[in-house]
Design a protein around this motif. Sequence first.
Motif, PDB file in Angstrom:
ATOM      1  N   GLN A  61       0.813  -1.039  -0.060  1.00 40.67           N
ATOM      2  CA  GLN A  61      -0.166   0.139   0.206  1.00 40.67           C
ATOM      3  C   GLN A  61       0.853   1.562   0.078  1.00 40.67           C
ATOM      4  O   GLN A  61       0.703   2.227  -0.767  1.00 40.67           O
ATOM      5  CB  GLN A  61      -1.098  -0.104   1.108  1.00 40.67           C
ATOM      6  N   VAL A  62       1.933   1.148   0.759  1.00 41.91           N
ATOM      7  CA  VAL A  62       2.860   2.547   0.895  1.00 41.91           C
ATOM      8  C   VAL A  62       3.569   2.514  -0.446  1.00 41.91           C
ATOM      9  O   VAL A  62       3.715   3.663  -1.101  1.00 41.91           O
ATOM     10  CB  VAL A  62       3.964   2.292   1.986  1.00 41.91           C
ATOM     11  N   GLN A  84      10.292   4.580   1.485  1.00 37.84           N
ATOM     12  CA  GLN A  84       9.407   5.058   0.294  1.00 37.84           C
ATOM     13  C   GLN A  84       9.236   6.356   0.040  1.00 37.84           C
ATOM     14  O   GLN A  84       9.158   6.942  -1.077  1.00 37.84           O
ATOM     15  CB  GLN A  84       8.004   4.355   0.755  1.00 37.84           C
ATOM     16  N   GLU A  85       9.431   7.153   1.195  1.00 40.13           N
ATOM     17  CA  GLU A  85       9.340   8.600   1.140  1.00 40.13           C
ATOM     18  C   GLU A  85      10.466   8.979   0.236  1.00 40.13           C
ATOM     19  O   GLU A  85      10.491  10.166  -0.419  1.00 40.13           O
ATOM     20  CB  GLU A  85       9.289   9.328   2.664  1.00 40.13           C
ATOM     21  N   MET A  86      11.791   8.525   0.486  1.00 43.66           N
ATOM     22  CA  MET A  86      12.739   9.009  -0.250  1.00 43.66           C
ATOM     23  C   MET A  86      12.541   9.044  -1.582  1.00 43.66           C
ATOM     24  O   MET A  86      13.039   9.916  -2.401  1.00 43.66           O
ATOM     25  CB  MET A  86      13.997   7.738  -0.064  1.00 43.66           C
ATOM     26  N   ASP A  87      11.926   8.077  -2.260  1.00 49.79           N
ATOM     27  CA  ASP A  87      11.630   8.199  -3.726  1.00 49.79           C
ATOM     28  C   ASP A  87      10.813   9.505  -4.050  1.00 49.79           C
ATOM     29  O   ASP A  87      10.808   9.716  -5.120  1.00 49.79           O
ATOM     30  CB  ASP A  87      10.839   6.921  -3.969  1.00 49.79           C
ATOM     31  N   LEU A  88      10.329   9.928  -3.369  1.00 49.04           N
ATOM     32  CA  LEU A  88       9.297  11.268  -3.614  1.00 49.04           C
ATOM     33  C   LEU A  88      10.376  12.650  -3.675  1.00 49.04           C
ATOM     34  O   LEU A  88      10.104  13.615  -4.279  1.00 49.04           O
ATOM     35  CB  LEU A  88       8.331  11.759  -2.452  1.00 49.04           C
ATOM     36  N   TYR A  89      11.565  12.599  -3.070  1.00 52.95           N
ATOM     37  CA  TYR A  89      12.705  13.714  -2.919  1.00 52.95           C
ATOM     38  C   TYR A  89      13.837  13.204  -3.597  1.00 52.95           C
ATOM     39  O   TYR A  89      14.607  14.178  -4.031  1.00 52.95           O
ATOM     40  CB  TYR A  89      12.879  13.866  -1.533  1.00 52.95           C
ATOM     41  N   LYS A  90      14.165  12.040  -3.680  1.00 51.34           N
ATOM     42  CA  LYS A  90      15.837  11.496  -4.167  1.00 51.34           C
ATOM     43  C   LYS A  90      15.472  10.779  -5.286  1.00 51.34           C
ATOM     44  O   LYS A  90      14.883   9.617  -5.076  1.00 51.34           O
ATOM     45  CB  LYS A  90      16.614  10.848  -2.980  1.00 51.34           C
TER      46      LYS A  90
END
Length: 277
Positions: A46-47, A107-113
């Motif tokens: 889901q994430v 997973q959040e890293m993929d939004l910024y890096k």
Amino acid sequence: MNDLMKAYHHCESIIKEHSKTFYKAFMLLPKEKKQAVWAVYAFCRQVDDIVDEGVNPKEELFTFKGMFADFLEGELPSEDPMWLALQDVFNRYEMDVQSFHDMIVGQEMDLYKTLYYSEEEVLHYSYHVASTVGLMLLPILAPKKKDELREDAIALGQAMQITNILRDIGEDLDRDRIYIPIEKLEKAGYSLDDLNKHIVNNKFISVWEEMANKAESLYEQALSTIHLYPMHSRTPVKGAAYLYRAILGSIRKKGYSVFKTKHYVTGEEKQQIISQI
């Protein structure tokens, strides 16, 4: 069928659709543990889907984090059956909450890096998006040995994620992401322009092999303590490691064609690998 069983069936359908490799490997577990793995997988999926397919991923992830916080307070944050199944898992096993938080961070890293320069950065990322899943599963797979197995579970996740990275170079490029360490490419005299032109030459292969060797040494490390897992968990973990590792061999056999071809281990090969364990 009661609601909890329906919730587990829902989670099973998610892993069955999205990861045939893991589904096949963990089919060998006893029923209760198998269901717990499905629930953890559904949470991770889901994430993953929010980040990769969400309309407004930053906002959606923020909302999801709030739901997970509510869940940890003992609430069922939505009608989604995944939460009901996961609640049962948290009641039955001593789950490592930090690994769930760390996976969301990954997973959040993929939004910024989108660019990775060094092997260290890749390992750090791989810990967050993949090793954390191993740490989530340890209390289910090896409850009495989870502390002893921690480091090698981290190594297995990193090995698998590096394998993903080496398989998905073309796919990631299409999404403007480069996970193969840029400083290694530059050191080999292979430019980002070469990468964008999908050039497979000796320079590219040397960097690909360097990362593949790193993955293979991490697989070795992970498997060095396989005897510490209870018998019923040993084959599924070994199976998952062997099935994933076989992807590297498949890519080599097909001449490192990672830009246009999606490499996978065939059903027949999977059967053969599992039967040899």
